[in-house]
Design a protein around this motif. Structure first.
Motif, PDB file in Angstrom:
ATOM      1  N   ARG A 301      38.490  38.247  27.623  1.00  0.00           N
ATOM      2  CA  ARG A 301      37.073  37.857  27.656  1.00  0.00           C
ATOM      3  C   ARG A 301      36.182  38.919  27.048  1.00  0.00           C
ATOM      4  N   ARG A 302      36.759  40.047  26.674  1.00  0.00           N
ATOM      5  CA  ARG A 302      36.037  41.107  25.985  1.00  0.00           C
ATOM      6  C   ARG A 302      37.059  41.808  25.102  1.00  0.00           C
TER       7      ARG A 302
ATOM      8  N   ARG B 284      32.115  39.002  33.602  1.00  0.00           N
ATOM      9  CA  ARG B 284      32.924  39.065  32.389  1.00  0.00           C
ATOM     10  C   ARG B 284      34.106  40.012  32.518  1.00  0.00           C
ATOM     11  N   ARG B 285      33.809  41.184  33.081  1.00  0.00           N
ATOM     12  CA  ARG B 285      34.854  42.191  33.211  1.00  0.00           C
ATOM     13  C   ARG B 285      35.949  41.718  34.154  1.00  0.00           C
ATOM     14  N   ASP B 288      37.887  38.987  32.446  1.00  0.00           N
ATOM     15  CA  ASP B 288      38.729  39.613  31.422  1.00  0.00           C
ATOM     16  C   ASP B 288      39.965  40.239  32.057  1.00  0.00           C
ATOM     17  N   TRP B 291      42.330  37.338  33.376  1.00  0.00           N
ATOM     18  CA  TRP B 291      42.977  36.557  32.321  1.00  0.00           C
ATOM     19  C   TRP B 291      43.962  37.391  31.516  1.00  0.00           C
TER      20      TRP B 291
END
Lengths: 374, 374
Positions: A301-302, B284-285, B288, B291
């Motif tokens: 995601r990043r 987000r982190r 991330d 995932w």
């Protein structure tokens, strides 16, 4: 992978943003000769006009006059080419053009009146008032120097018939910087050499730093250089390297092309041999390396551009080795992502200023979207 | 995930290997109370017989006599339990039993005559001639101390009715090591505390080393300890921690249970609050992180147990946060993998000696097979 052939959706579209920039197609999408190892070929000629001073010695208004003059010459010669004046473009637009190889980093950053003319297919670009009055560039996917040589010579002759090139009978073409004097020619080939610096779990694969240094020393003796594509250091992010000529004086263009071509062929066959033996001896490690890269690209995601480049390099290796299915992901798609994920492209698509953090997020989204169906 | 409910295929089967070891079911497959934070509960009683010397003072043949005696007592009390003499099992089989928590590491490695009796469902085991003559253990998934207290007291009384426990009216149960004297009780709860030490990209999340130290200091003042589950260090691989009592003297079993229960509840609600705010502030982190863990587990071709544990911890976190779909992967499946991927289990399944490299490969294959349909 959905639509691995047509990657146009990855890129900023020509219309819609409301400004004047029109981007060319991405010629890298079509894999060229020897594309398992060779990414692309490029030839560049530096030319100056006799009737104008060199850039460093421009008189008041001379730079602007020259830009207007050359833009007209180029427009008459190549009416289908697009011409952009740099100062009419935003910093982001200039960055995008740099990332497409249409202009140099210096040309993007400069303040003087200058421009660029380029073909619709993006394989030819002519910078006006870069370091030299004219910088002619032609590109091809894969290893295709012979054809590029014809294309750039034709262009050179046609422009030369309209302007007076500054030429010294003894030295050849005069250039702003003496390192280009003579042929004014730079031939560069971008190679993907994953086994050269392949490391898994901190262990050295077949290739090593020593191999790179050895290759660099051999190249130097031939008047050539080998360097990492993303910087001057010997360690290349993502294992991409550039072979180019260093010498422009006392050597004909034909000799220069032949020298680069022959070193590229030598390094390519060395890389191919290494790939086979490396894979046979480290099958699990190589598969692990490639599948982890695929996994990260399709799930993160990043992602920084450095990490993405390194994973895309592994994907390219995986496709060439047959580990990844070429029907699912092909070299063209990987090539497109390498351009589309760059900061300027991300910013241009978002049409707003982005923090590095936000770019990492958008980059991950872009790549995930391109590589996954869901 | 295919068949996330039934993970039996992950594990060595009872028959087929041709030897006598019969493994119990995996009780951890059924998530228990508070399973978002609490993995499992365990209670253990140390008991010794008055008519025999302590292990360190065994006379010639006494150890063997005691083992025979206790195996008979246990067989009569619990005819459905399986009993194994340690010296009849291979090192790999003993390792598997240790990894199932049926026996201690010391019991697996010891050379003296000793054995273990355990229930079919694997929630009760009784070690004979471990550090003490008898070590009674009961397990439950999630936080379930009250029930375990009943189960182990019942077992303790029934055994105590058949043998003479060594008991001092003033101190309580006498044990081989004075740190267990008194109740002989050890209550342990295993917790999953990802936000406590959650770090992404080298940045500290909400939790920190300081939080752990603070928690450990508070626990110590209550006669309890908090430690990483895989080692004595304060930094736990995979963010798994164990809370247990340290004091067995001058405190009733009920007080001990209550003390552990109350600290566990305190830490659990702290962890839950942290999870919410941590996720909201770092969406987000966190996504991330989770995932990427999923990606690595479903794609890698080699994986150390340390890496796998850390990723499985992230998966667990992801399921609890609702990022991962519980229909696709559930806590039970994660729990099963944590056991099945351990070295002894891999070796037992392969039925041959494995190098660490080969174990890493089989571990990756096992996890990938369990988490993917392809």
């Amino acid at each position: 992978m959905s639509g691995s052939g047509d990657q146009s959706s990855l890129f900023p579209s020509d219309s819609g943003s409301g400004d004047s920039l029109q981007l060319p197609e991405l010629w890298l999408q079509e894999p060229g000769p020897e594309s398992d190892v060779v990414i692309s070929s490029r030839m560049r000629l530096a030319r100056n006009l006799d009737d104008f001073h060199f850039k460093s010695r421009f008189q008041e208004g001379e730079c602007e006059r020259l830009e207007v003059h050359l833009s007209q010459v180029l427009h008459e010669l190549e009416p289908d080419f697009r011409y952009h004046r740099m100062h009419e473009l935003s910093p982001t637009e200039r960055k995008v053009m740099f990332e497409r190889h249409l202009i140099s980093r210096e040309h993007a950053a400069d303040e003087l009146p200058r421009g660029v003319s380029f073909s619709h297919d993006g394989t030819t670009s002519i910078m006006v008032n870069e370091e030299d009055h004219l910088r002619l560039q032609v590109f091809a996917s894969g290893l295709d120097l012979e054809r590029l040589d014809e294309v750039i010579n034709d262009l050179d002759h046609r422009i030369g018939s309209q302007v007076n090139y500054s030429f010294d009978p003894r030295f050849g073409y005069r250039t702003s910087c003496p390192t280009n004097t003579g042929t004014g020619l730079r031939v560069s080939v971008m190679l993907h050499l994953p086994t050269l610096s392949f490391r898994v779990d901190g262990r050295t694969g077949r290739g090593s730093e020593q191999d790179i240094v050895r290759m660099q020393n051999a190249a130097q003796q031939l008047g050539l250089t080998v360097r990492g594509i993303f910087g001057e250091s010997s360690r290349a992010d993502g294992e991409f390297y550039q072979i180019s000529n260093q010498v422009t004086l006392g050597r004909t263009p034909a000799e220069t092309v032949k020298g680069v071509q022959s070193l590229v062929e030598h390094v390519s066959s060395w890389e191919r041999r290494n790939r086979d033996s490396h894979f046979n001896e480290n099958r699990r490690r190589v598969e692990d390396h490639i599948w982890r890269a695929w996994a990260a690209l399709t799930h993160a995601r990043r992602m920084t551009s450095g990490e993405a480049l390194s994973h895309l390099s592994a994907l390219r290796f995986g496709v060439c080795l047959g580990i990844l299915d070429e029907d699912e992901i092909d070299l063209a798609a990987i090539q497109s992502l390498m351009v589309a994920m760059r900061p300027g492209h991300l910013q241009y698509t978002a049409d707003t200023e982005l923090t590095a953090d936000r770019r990492d997020e958008l980059r991950a989204d872009l790549i995930r979207g391109a590589l996954q169906n869901n």
